[in-house]
Design a protein around this motif. Structure first.
Motif, mmCIF file in Angstrom:
data_model
loop_
_atom_site.group_PDB
_atom_site.id
_atom_site.type_symbol
_atom_site.label_atom_id
_atom_site.label_comp_id
_atom_site.label_asym_id
_atom_site.label_seq_id
_atom_site.Cartn_x
_atom_site.Cartn_y
_atom_site.Cartn_z
ATOM 1 N N TYR A 71 0.851 -1.177 0.000
ATOM 2 C CA TYR A 71 0.000 0.000 0.000
ATOM 3 C C TYR A 71 0.904 1.250 0.000
ATOM 4 O O TYR A 71 1.295 1.754 1.057
ATOM 5 C CB TYR A 71 -0.919 0.005 1.222
ATOM 6 N N SER A 129 -6.488 3.209 6.658
ATOM 7 C CA SER A 129 -6.031 2.015 5.944
ATOM 8 C C SER A 129 -5.144 1.159 6.830
ATOM 9 O O SER A 129 -5.218 -0.088 6.810
ATOM 10 C CB SER A 129 -5.270 2.429 4.684
ATOM 11 N N SER A 138 -7.332 -0.752 9.141
ATOM 12 C CA SER A 138 -8.077 -1.779 8.410
ATOM 13 C C SER A 138 -7.215 -2.999 8.133
ATOM 14 O O SER A 138 -7.659 -4.143 8.313
ATOM 15 C CB SER A 138 -8.602 -1.201 7.097
ATOM 16 N N VAL A 139 -5.968 -2.769 7.688
ATOM 17 C CA VAL A 139 -5.056 -3.886 7.436
ATOM 18 C C VAL A 139 -4.747 -4.623 8.733
ATOM 19 O O VAL A 139 -4.738 -5.857 8.797
ATOM 20 C CB VAL A 139 -3.758 -3.384 6.769
ATOM 21 N N SER A 172 -6.584 -4.938 11.389
ATOM 22 C CA SER A 172 -7.737 -5.684 11.886
ATOM 23 C C SER A 172 -7.865 -7.054 11.226
ATOM 24 O O SER A 172 -8.517 -7.958 11.779
ATOM 25 C CB SER A 172 -9.024 -4.879 11.649
ATOM 26 N N GLN A 173 -7.271 -7.232 10.041
ATOM 27 C CA GLN A 173 -7.352 -8.513 9.345
ATOM 28 C C GLN A 173 -6.623 -9.639 10.086
ATOM 29 O O GLN A 173 -6.889 -10.806 9.820
ATOM 30 C CB GLN A 173 -6.767 -8.372 7.941
ATOM 31 N N TYR A 174 -5.720 -9.274 10.990
ATOM 32 C CA TYR A 174 -4.891 -10.299 11.650
ATOM 33 C C TYR A 174 -5.410 -10.704 13.041
ATOM 34 O O TYR A 174 -4.714 -11.396 13.784
ATOM 35 C CB TYR A 174 -3.456 -9.798 11.761
ATOM 36 N N GLN A 175 -6.647 -10.327 13.341
ATOM 37 C CA GLN A 175 -7.217 -10.784 14.620
ATOM 38 C C GLN A 175 -7.321 -12.312 14.615
ATOM 39 O O GLN A 175 -7.738 -12.912 13.634
ATOM 40 C CB GLN A 175 -8.595 -10.173 14.841
ATOM 41 N N PRO A 183 2.316 -13.373 9.811
ATOM 42 C CA PRO A 183 0.996 -13.906 10.148
ATOM 43 C C PRO A 183 1.020 -15.309 10.744
ATOM 44 O O PRO A 183 -0.042 -15.792 11.198
ATOM 45 C CB PRO A 183 0.265 -13.892 8.800
ATOM 46 N N VAL A 230 2.606 -4.637 9.993
ATOM 47 C CA VAL A 230 1.526 -3.864 9.366
ATOM 48 C C VAL A 230 2.084 -2.589 8.730
ATOM 49 O O VAL A 230 1.780 -2.268 7.562
ATOM 50 C CB VAL A 230 0.437 -3.532 10.396
ATOM 51 N N GLN A 263 3.927 -2.809 5.350
ATOM 52 C CA GLN A 263 3.125 -2.900 4.137
ATOM 53 C C GLN A 263 2.838 -1.513 3.529
ATOM 54 O O GLN A 263 2.454 -1.409 2.353
ATOM 55 C CB GLN A 263 1.817 -3.641 4.438
#
Length: 280
Positions: free
Chosen positions: A166, A173, A176-177, A179-182, A193, A205, A208
């Motif tokens: 990104y 942003s 948001s990125v 939160s994907q790794y919860q 990950p 994070v 990226q």
């Protein structure tokens, strides 16, 4: 002669006059006769007998102590023992071994542990226990990292820094990125990950977005600018003592908490923290 006999008979009758008795059987003393009384003689004899008895008892009593202190030949009751005869004759003998003259006497020695030594020993024991626990944690982390490395084949932090996923950075942003790794498990030293620790999660994070951060919560706090909590937005960093994560709004934090837990959002549990924003 006849007249003389009568007179003797009268005297005998007077002398042997019996005492009168009453109807109830009580004896009444006979009338005294005219001759010489015999009572005084009897009383004198009785007094002499009492005096002689008391005198004899007194002499016997005085003789008993002397007899007790001067035993006779009755060995069963008053005889002296062999030990008593030796004591009276001063005949005791003491034999001393010839080696007694060469014996030396010395004060017994002892040692004691001081409070300082006890404290040092306790500290050393505690340090040994802590060192053993640290080594156990290191070995556990190494084993986890081996499993972790083998289970992940995606891009690393260095890959993202070389080619950011990104290129355009903004806080919305970033959050948001993140939160994907919860649900990703906590792994000490992890930065992919396959497993994150707190600063490894933040580092991965932000990589990226092409932003390089150290693998340290203190270093990440120093990389940004402190702002007030009123100005904080999701995507800013919450910096604590030895821990950090992403600000999630409303007093919450998104972070990799500790071993045995996974990445999650939860309320900030302490007042000892500050907010940092990167890129300003």
């Amino acid at each position: 002669m006849a007249e003389l006999g009568k007179n003797l008979s009268r005297r005998g009758a007077a002398t042997t006059q019996k005492p009168e008795t009453t109807r109830a059987g009580d004896v009444v003393a006979a009338a005294p006769h005219k001759g010489r009384p015999r009572t005084s003689k009897r009383r004198g004899s009785l007094g002499n007998l009492v005096v002689m008895t008391l005198a004899g008892g007194l002499v016997a009593t005085m003789a008993l102590p002397a007899y007790a202190f001067t035993p006779g030949t009755n060995e069963t009751q008053f005889g002296t023992t062999a030990s008593t005869e030796l004591s009276q004759a001063a005949a005791q003998n003491v034999t001393v071994d010839a080696q007694a003259a060469s014996v030396t006497v010395a004060r017994d020695g002892f040692t004691a542990t001081t409070e300082e030594e006890l404290a040092a020993a306790s500290a050393a024991a505690a340090a040994a226990v802590e060192a053993a626990a640290a080594e156990a944690r290191r070995q556990s982390a190494a084993a986890a990292m081996t499993t972790y490395a083998a289970s992940y084949s995606g891009p690393s932090v260095s890959d993202f820094l070389a080619n950011p996923a990104y290129p355009n950075y903004d806080l919305g942003s970033v959050f948001s990125v993140a939160s994907q790794y919860q649900g990703v498990p906590y792994v000490y030293g992890g930065a992919t990950p396959a497993g994150f620790d707190c600063s490894g999660f933040v580092m991965y994070v932000y990589a990226q977005f092409g932003i390089s951060l150290p693998h340290s919560s203190t270093g990440q706090g120093a990389a940004g600018t402190r702002i007030s909590e009123a100005d904080a937005r999701p995507g800013d960093l919450v910096i604590m003592d030895g821990h950090d994560g992403f600000y999630a709004g409303n007093g919450n934090i998104l972070h990799a908490p500790y071993e045995g837990a996974s990445v999650r959002i939860q309320p900030i549990w302490t007042s000892d923290y500050y907010i940092v924003r990167l890129g300003i």
